[in-house]
Write a protein that holds these residues in place. Sequence first.
Motif, mmCIF file in Angstrom:
data_model
loop_
_atom_site.group_PDB
_atom_site.id
_atom_site.type_symbol
_atom_site.label_atom_id
_atom_site.label_comp_id
_atom_site.label_asym_id
_atom_site.label_seq_id
_atom_site.Cartn_x
_atom_site.Cartn_y
_atom_site.Cartn_z
ATOM 1 N N SER A 4 16.777 19.153 -24.610
ATOM 2 C CA SER A 4 15.420 19.587 -24.946
ATOM 3 C C SER A 4 14.390 19.202 -23.886
ATOM 4 C CB SER A 4 15.000 19.000 -26.302
ATOM 5 O OG SER A 4 14.995 17.585 -26.246
ATOM 6 N N TRP A 5 14.800 18.371 -22.934
ATOM 7 C CA TRP A 5 13.871 17.928 -21.904
ATOM 8 C C TRP A 5 13.773 18.975 -20.790
ATOM 9 C CZ3 TRP A 5 14.246 12.021 -20.517
ATOM 10 C CH2 TRP A 5 14.027 11.260 -21.680
ATOM 11 N N THR A 6 12.572 19.229 -20.358
ATOM 12 C CA THR A 6 12.335 20.107 -19.218
ATOM 13 C C THR A 6 12.510 19.318 -17.932
ATOM 14 O OG1 THR A 6 10.749 21.402 -20.496
ATOM 15 C CG2 THR A 6 10.635 21.595 -18.097
ATOM 16 N N VAL A 7 13.050 19.975 -16.925
ATOM 17 C CA VAL A 7 13.133 19.386 -15.589
ATOM 18 C C VAL A 7 12.350 20.285 -14.643
ATOM 19 C CG1 VAL A 7 14.640 18.702 -13.687
ATOM 20 C CG2 VAL A 7 15.384 18.363 -16.041
ATOM 21 N N VAL A 8 11.400 19.699 -13.923
ATOM 22 C CA VAL A 8 10.567 20.485 -13.020
ATOM 23 C C VAL A 8 10.689 19.929 -11.613
ATOM 24 C CG1 VAL A 8 8.923 21.100 -14.833
ATOM 25 C CG2 VAL A 8 8.521 19.071 -13.439
ATOM 26 N N PRO A 9 10.626 20.795 -10.590
ATOM 27 C CA PRO A 9 10.605 20.280 -9.220
ATOM 28 C C PRO A 9 9.297 19.563 -8.950
ATOM 29 C CG PRO A 9 10.327 22.666 -9.243
ATOM 30 C CD PRO A 9 10.626 22.263 -10.643
ATOM 31 N N LEU A 10 9.364 18.516 -8.166
ATOM 32 C CA LEU A 10 8.184 17.703 -7.898
ATOM 33 C C LEU A 10 7.023 18.540 -7.382
ATOM 34 C CD1 LEU A 10 6.828 14.924 -7.619
ATOM 35 C CD2 LEU A 10 7.917 14.699 -5.374
ATOM 36 N N GLY A 11 7.317 19.550 -6.574
ATOM 37 C CA GLY A 11 6.258 20.372 -6.003
ATOM 38 C C GLY A 11 5.367 21.031 -7.031
ATOM 39 N N GLU A 12 5.896 21.294 -8.232
ATOM 40 C CA GLU A 12 5.093 21.941 -9.268
ATOM 41 C C GLU A 12 4.080 20.993 -9.902
ATOM 42 O OE1 GLU A 12 7.334 24.023 -12.192
ATOM 43 O OE2 GLU A 12 8.452 25.225 -10.731
ATOM 44 N N LEU A 13 4.227 19.704 -9.668
ATOM 45 C CA LEU A 13 3.310 18.718 -10.234
ATOM 46 C C LEU A 13 2.222 18.311 -9.249
ATOM 47 C CD1 LEU A 13 5.983 16.377 -11.888
ATOM 48 C CD2 LEU A 13 4.690 18.217 -12.986
ATOM 49 N N VAL A 14 2.267 18.880 -8.052
ATOM 50 C CA VAL A 14 1.396 18.448 -6.958
ATOM 51 C C VAL A 14 0.112 19.265 -6.921
ATOM 52 C CG1 VAL A 14 1.223 18.367 -4.430
ATOM 53 C CG2 VAL A 14 3.293 17.556 -5.581
ATOM 54 N N GLU A 15 -0.957 18.597 -6.522
ATOM 55 C CA GLU A 15 -2.256 19.254 -6.332
ATOM 56 C C GLU A 15 -2.109 20.313 -5.247
ATOM 57 O OE1 GLU A 15 -6.631 18.015 -4.562
ATOM 58 O OE2 GLU A 15 -5.341 16.448 -5.407
ATOM 59 N N ALA A 16 -2.348 21.578 -5.610
ATOM 60 C CA ALA A 16 -2.066 22.699 -4.716
ATOM 61 C C ALA A 16 -2.888 22.655 -3.435
ATOM 62 C CB ALA A 16 -2.298 24.021 -5.452
ATOM 63 N N ALA A 17 -4.133 22.240 -3.529
ATOM 64 C CA ALA A 17 -5.013 22.272 -2.359
ATOM 65 C C ALA A 17 -4.554 21.309 -1.267
ATOM 66 C CB ALA A 17 -6.441 21.935 -2.774
ATOM 67 N N ARG A 18 -3.906 20.230 -1.637
ATOM 68 C CA ARG A 18 -3.473 19.239 -0.645
ATOM 69 C C ARG A 18 -1.997 19.394 -0.316
ATOM 70 N NH1 ARG A 18 -5.164 13.336 -2.421
ATOM 71 N NH2 ARG A 18 -4.511 12.898 -0.286
ATOM 72 N N GLY A 19 -1.165 19.637 -1.319
ATOM 73 C CA GLY A 19 0.263 19.732 -1.092
ATOM 74 C C GLY A 19 0.879 18.409 -0.685
ATOM 75 N N ILE A 20 2.191 18.428 -0.491
ATOM 76 C CA ILE A 20 2.899 17.240 -0.026
ATOM 77 C C ILE A 20 2.842 17.236 1.492
ATOM 78 C CG2 ILE A 20 5.100 16.013 0.009
ATOM 79 C CD1 ILE A 20 5.837 17.500 -2.572
ATOM 80 N N SER A 21 2.501 16.102 2.075
ATOM 81 C CA SER A 21 2.371 16.045 3.527
ATOM 82 C C SER A 21 2.920 14.729 4.050
ATOM 83 C CB SER A 21 0.901 16.192 3.940
ATOM 84 O OG SER A 21 0.114 15.150 3.380
ATOM 85 N N TYR A 22 3.199 14.712 5.337
ATOM 86 C CA TYR A 22 3.511 13.435 5.973
ATOM 87 C C TYR A 22 2.374 13.085 6.918
ATOM 88 C CZ TYR A 22 5.401 16.467 9.701
ATOM 89 O OH TYR A 22 5.569 17.422 10.671
#
Length: 404
Positions: A4-22
């Motif tokens: 019953s648990w949903t699994v989502v990719p981390l990218g879907e939880l990220v603030e779109a304007a900034r995104g994941i960056s190094y």
Amino acid sequence: MTSSWTVVPLGELVEAARGISYGVVQPGQHAANGVPLVRVTDIREGRIATADPLRIAPDIEAKYQRSRLRGGEILLTLVGTVGQTAIVPPDLAGWNTARAVAVVPLRDPAEARWVRFALSAPQTREFIDGRLNTTVQATLNLRDVALLPIPFPDGRIRRGIVEILGALDDKIELNRRTNETLEAMARALFDEASSYDAIEAPLPDLVDFQEGPGILARDFRSSGVPLIRLAGLSDSATTVLAGCDFLDPAMVPQRWSHFSLRLGDVLLSTSASLGRIATVGPDAVGAIPYTGIIRMRPKNDQVSASLIPCVLRSRQFQQQVEAMGVGSVIRHFGPSHLKHMTVRVPVASAQRALDPLVTAGSRRIEVNRAESRSLTALRDALLPKLLSGELRVPEAERIVGKAV
């Protein structure tokens, strides 16, 4: 994990304007008044070390606004010791990160603790291990970071699990802060005693020191004799810290036995975070320190073993470390530099008066460390069971309630 648990990719939880960056690719030379930078070696045990940051010129940092920290982001190490995480505290707003650290700004910062726990789950760790590029050294790409699977049950379950695991983390953090206070008290007593009737002597006359060996990656094992590395050097050298590799027990007596650590040995970092101090606890006895770490022991009765950490944490010693550190990006020093250092220590009568006070504080520190090791083991045992749904929140609450 329950169906019953949903699994989502981390990218879907990220603030779109900034995104994941190094962060910063080429930080340049250390700038004394520049912008502080978080490096891989600064992230350990779920927190960010801030005592000795690399600082970079503002004009270089200005090119990396996407990775400029605001507070509340999750940091994830991408190179070397991959997968270590920490939540950025508010007081680090304005800092930046190195290229080897990913900045993950969540849409909802209130979920940061949940996501950080999820990133430590076995299924997430397996995903990371399966995506690593190990041609030169272990490296995780940003596109794979965005795909990291995050279990996402309903809010009530998430909050319950975070409360349970967070209570253990909070107690561990309280113990760490208490130990910092105790160490500061010991250092203050030592400095006061040293400011009156004291002797000044070359460090090699008082302390025996030896740098850990350089060991090739082909000699690393998944289990065996612990190899303490810079990334795993905390206030207490321990075999369970991140950054700890292992050596074949059959090879150690032949090649590295003379580097084996003893109870009470003091370790000194010579690279990156210069001058960081750790004391060898019971679970690190027999471990081998890696290159970049110098083992210190009293050479004679001119200085009590219990006071060696005070000597190395003293303002006088740390100023010499800072002055002797060389290198423009990663500063370092070695045993040859220590040979030229001098230290002030109280005379024998003052040491005899000081020793019981410092020893009592050290014993309390070790009690706190032992409790934290126990709580860490409990947290690490509960985490996969809670995040898989194998263990329910009420049952975990009963277990944790007996421990904290």
